[in-house]
Design a protein around this motif. Structure first.
Motif, mmCIF file in Angstrom:
data_model
loop_
_atom_site.group_PDB
_atom_site.id
_atom_site.type_symbol
_atom_site.label_atom_id
_atom_site.label_comp_id
_atom_site.label_asym_id
_atom_site.label_seq_id
_atom_site.Cartn_x
_atom_site.Cartn_y
_atom_site.Cartn_z
ATOM 1 N N GLY A 44 17.342 13.403 -15.106
ATOM 2 C CA GLY A 44 17.666 12.395 -14.101
ATOM 3 C C GLY A 44 18.737 11.442 -14.587
ATOM 4 O O GLY A 44 19.642 11.065 -13.837
ATOM 5 N N TYR A 45 18.631 11.062 -15.856
ATOM 6 C CA TYR A 45 19.631 10.161 -16.439
ATOM 7 C C TYR A 45 21.012 10.815 -16.422
ATOM 8 O O TYR A 45 21.988 10.222 -15.980
ATOM 9 C CB TYR A 45 19.223 9.796 -17.869
ATOM 10 N N LEU A 46 21.065 12.056 -16.882
ATOM 11 C CA LEU A 46 22.352 12.761 -16.942
ATOM 12 C C LEU A 46 22.920 12.996 -15.543
ATOM 13 O O LEU A 46 24.129 12.915 -15.334
ATOM 14 C CB LEU A 46 22.199 14.081 -17.707
ATOM 15 N N GLN A 47 22.051 13.254 -14.585
ATOM 16 C CA GLN A 47 22.504 13.420 -13.205
ATOM 17 C C GLN A 47 23.129 12.127 -12.689
ATOM 18 O O GLN A 47 24.148 12.140 -11.989
ATOM 19 C CB GLN A 47 21.339 13.836 -12.298
ATOM 20 N N GLN A 48 22.523 11.000 -13.058
ATOM 21 C CA GLN A 48 23.096 9.710 -12.653
ATOM 22 C C GLN A 48 24.481 9.501 -13.265
ATOM 23 O O GLN A 48 25.386 8.996 -12.604
ATOM 24 C CB GLN A 48 22.174 8.565 -13.093
ATOM 25 N N ILE A 49 24.632 9.884 -14.524
ATOM 26 C CA ILE A 49 25.930 9.716 -15.187
ATOM 27 C C ILE A 49 26.993 10.547 -14.472
ATOM 28 O O ILE A 49 28.108 10.084 -14.229
ATOM 29 C CB ILE A 49 25.834 10.136 -16.680
ATOM 30 N N VAL A 50 26.635 11.784 -14.111
ATOM 31 C CA VAL A 50 27.578 12.657 -13.414
ATOM 32 C C VAL A 50 27.905 12.092 -12.034
ATOM 33 O O VAL A 50 29.060 12.073 -11.610
ATOM 34 C CB VAL A 50 26.992 14.094 -13.292
ATOM 35 N N GLN A 51 26.872 11.635 -11.346
ATOM 36 C CA GLN A 51 27.043 11.200 -9.952
ATOM 37 C C GLN A 51 27.727 9.839 -9.837
ATOM 38 O O GLN A 51 28.578 9.643 -8.975
ATOM 39 C CB GLN A 51 25.676 11.162 -9.275
ATOM 40 N N TYR A 52 27.331 8.899 -10.683
ATOM 41 C CA TYR A 52 27.810 7.515 -10.530
ATOM 42 C C TYR A 52 28.764 7.066 -11.630
ATOM 43 O O TYR A 52 29.380 6.014 -11.509
ATOM 44 C CB TYR A 52 26.613 6.554 -10.520
ATOM 45 N N GLY A 53 28.830 7.843 -12.706
ATOM 46 C CA GLY A 53 29.575 7.388 -13.882
ATOM 47 C C GLY A 53 28.675 6.504 -14.729
ATOM 48 O O GLY A 53 27.668 5.965 -14.247
ATOM 49 N N TYR A 54 29.046 6.361 -16.000
ATOM 50 C CA TYR A 54 28.187 5.635 -16.941
ATOM 51 C C TYR A 54 27.903 4.205 -16.482
ATOM 52 O O TYR A 54 26.757 3.765 -16.434
ATOM 53 C CB TYR A 54 28.831 5.637 -18.329
ATOM 54 N N THR A 55 28.946 3.485 -16.111
ATOM 55 C CA THR A 55 28.789 2.063 -15.793
ATOM 56 C C THR A 55 27.888 1.832 -14.592
ATOM 57 O O THR A 55 27.076 0.896 -14.589
ATOM 58 C CB THR A 55 30.168 1.418 -15.540
ATOM 59 N N ASN A 56 27.998 2.677 -13.582
ATOM 60 C CA ASN A 56 27.258 2.457 -12.339
ATOM 61 C C ASN A 56 25.972 3.268 -12.223
ATOM 62 O O ASN A 56 25.291 3.185 -11.198
ATOM 63 C CB ASN A 56 28.166 2.751 -11.143
ATOM 64 N N ALA A 57 25.634 4.048 -13.237
ATOM 65 C CA ALA A 57 24.387 4.805 -13.202
ATOM 66 C C ALA A 57 23.224 3.821 -13.084
ATOM 67 O O ALA A 57 23.141 2.854 -13.836
ATOM 68 C CB ALA A 57 24.236 5.642 -14.462
ATOM 69 N N PRO A 58 22.328 4.023 -12.121
ATOM 70 C CA PRO A 58 21.239 3.064 -11.906
ATOM 71 C C PRO A 58 20.420 2.755 -13.161
ATOM 72 O O PRO A 58 20.038 1.595 -13.362
ATOM 73 C CB PRO A 58 20.383 3.747 -10.832
ATOM 74 N N TYR A 59 20.157 3.731 -14.013
ATOM 75 C CA TYR A 59 19.420 3.440 -15.249
ATOM 76 C C TYR A 59 20.217 2.493 -16.150
ATOM 77 O O TYR A 59 19.637 1.657 -16.842
ATOM 78 C CB TYR A 59 19.116 4.726 -16.024
ATOM 79 N N GLU A 60 21.541 2.632 -16.153
ATOM 80 C CA GLU A 60 22.361 1.738 -16.973
ATOM 81 C C GLU A 60 22.457 0.345 -16.355
ATOM 82 O O GLU A 60 22.411 -0.660 -17.056
ATOM 83 C CB GLU A 60 23.760 2.327 -17.196
ATOM 84 N N VAL A 61 22.578 0.303 -15.038
ATOM 85 C CA VAL A 61 22.601 -0.993 -14.349
ATOM 86 C C VAL A 61 21.299 -1.736 -14.640
ATOM 87 O O VAL A 61 21.297 -2.936 -14.957
ATOM 88 C CB VAL A 61 22.796 -0.798 -12.825
ATOM 89 N N ASP A 62 20.178 -1.007 -14.572
ATOM 90 C CA ASP A 62 18.867 -1.606 -14.848
ATOM 91 C C ASP A 62 18.774 -2.074 -16.282
ATOM 92 O O ASP A 62 18.290 -3.188 -16.551
ATOM 93 C CB ASP A 62 17.781 -0.553 -14.565
ATOM 94 N N ALA A 63 19.259 -1.268 -17.222
ATOM 95 C CA ALA A 63 19.194 -1.660 -18.636
ATOM 96 C C ALA A 63 20.046 -2.902 -18.894
ATOM 97 O O ALA A 63 19.624 -3.807 -19.625
ATOM 98 C CB ALA A 63 19.639 -0.502 -19.528
ATOM 99 N N ARG A 64 21.204 -2.975 -18.274
ATOM 100 C CA ARG A 64 22.056 -4.175 -18.452
ATOM 101 C C ARG A 64 21.384 -5.408 -17.866
ATOM 102 O O ARG A 64 21.521 -6.503 -18.400
ATOM 103 C CB ARG A 64 23.433 -3.954 -17.824
#
Ligand SMILES: [Zn+2]
Length: 70
Positions: A44-64
Motif C-alpha cells: 500500500g505504501y509503495l502504491q501511494q508513492i507511485v500514485q501520488y509521489g513521495y511528497t504527497n503520498a498519504p502515509y508520508e503526509v500523515d507522518a509529516r
C-alpha cells in the motif's frame, strides 16, 4: 532518503538524527502496526508513492503531520 523504517527498526543516516526525523519514523512504525504487518503495509505504501509521489503520498503526509521537535 535519510531515514528508513522497517517494522520496529529505524535506520537514520549518520549526521541526520533529530527528534523531528525520529518522530516521523515512529509514525511509520504506528502505520505498520495499524496495517497489521510489514507485508500488509508495504504494498500500500509503495502504491501511494507511485500514485501520488513521495511528497504527497498519504502515509508520508500523515507522518509529516506527526513530526515534533524535542
Ligand atoms: Zn516518511
Amino acid at each position: 532518503m535519510i531515514g528508513l523504517t522497517l517494522g520496529y527498526g529505524i535506520y537514520i543516516c549518520n549526521g541526520h538524527n533529530s527528534a523531528r526525523l525520529l518522530s516521523h519514523e515512529c509514525r511509520h512504525v504506528q502505520q505498520y502496526e495499524q496495517a497489521g504487518s510489514i507485508a500488509a503495509y508495504l504494498p500500500g505504501y509503495l502504491q501511494q508513492i507511485v500514485q501520488y509521489g513521495y511528497t504527497n503520498a498519504p502515509y508520508e503526509v500523515d507522518a509529516r503531520a506527526h513530526e515534533a521537535d524535542a
